[in-house]
Design a protein around this motif. Sequence first.
Motif, short mmCIF file in Angstrom:
data_model
loop_
_atom_site.label_atom_id
_atom_site.label_comp_id
_atom_site.label_asym_id
_atom_site.label_seq_id
_atom_site.Cartn_x
_atom_site.Cartn_y
_atom_site.Cartn_z
N CYS A 20 -6.46 -5.82 -8.48
CA CYS A 20 -7.17 -5.69 -7.24
C CYS A 20 -6.45 -5.80 -6.26
O CYS A 20 -5.23 -5.40 -6.27
N GLY A 21 -6.84 -5.90 -5.16
CA GLY A 21 -6.58 -5.53 -4.00
C GLY A 21 -6.67 -3.87 -3.29
O GLY A 21 -7.32 -3.48 -3.53
N HIS A 22 -6.37 -3.50 -2.29
CA HIS A 22 -7.07 -2.44 -1.40
C HIS A 22 -6.02 -1.10 -1.61
O HIS A 22 -5.77 -0.48 -2.16
N SER A 23 -4.60 -2.12 -1.40
CA SER A 23 -2.87 -1.35 -0.89
C SER A 23 -1.98 -0.81 -2.17
O SER A 23 -2.75 -1.75 -3.46
N THR A 24 -1.97 0.37 -2.12
CA THR A 24 -1.36 0.82 -3.83
C THR A 24 -0.47 -0.46 -4.20
O THR A 24 -0.56 -1.15 -5.45
N GLY A 25 0.17 -1.16 -3.90
CA GLY A 25 1.29 -1.70 -3.80
C GLY A 25 -0.26 -3.63 -4.44
O GLY A 25 1.00 -4.14 -5.54
N ASP A 26 -0.73 -3.90 -3.57
CA ASP A 26 -0.93 -4.76 -3.78
C ASP A 26 -1.87 -4.41 -5.39
O ASP A 26 -1.62 -5.22 -6.53
N ARG A 27 -1.93 -2.90 -6.34
CA ARG A 27 -3.21 -3.30 -6.87
C ARG A 27 -1.58 -3.26 -8.29
O ARG A 27 -2.08 -3.69 -9.27
N ALA A 28 -0.76 -2.67 -7.60
CA ALA A 28 0.29 -2.68 -8.79
C ALA A 28 1.28 -3.75 -8.90
O ALA A 28 0.96 -4.03 -10.04
N LEU A 29 1.45 -4.92 -8.67
CA LEU A 29 1.39 -6.22 -8.18
C LEU A 29 0.68 -6.52 -9.72
O LEU A 29 1.25 -7.15 -10.28
N SER A 30 -0.66 -7.08 -8.96
CA SER A 30 -1.40 -7.86 -10.19
C SER A 30 -1.91 -6.83 -10.81
O SER A 30 -2.14 -8.13 -11.82
#
Length: 80
Positions: A20-30
């Motif tokens: 989930c999330g919108h940025s690549t970092g958020d999506r990779a972390l979650s």
Amino acid sequence: MRRITLAAIFLASLLALTACGHSTGDRALSGAGIGAGVGAVGGLMFGAPLEGALIGGAVGAGTGAITNSHQVNLGRPVWR
């Protein structure tokens, strides 16, 4: 029986590893967090929870990084 269990874990992992999330970092972390959790549970069934968590985390992070919020959107991350 083991192959059926392994196939069920694999299919559940594919669904659960989307981030989930919108940025690549958020999506990779979650994705890494979700993948590590699913991988640990799957690995526990085969006596290797650490290896399952490592593999699941890596696959989840990769899946989260290569998808975008228009392909898969589970909402806003908890940390935002």
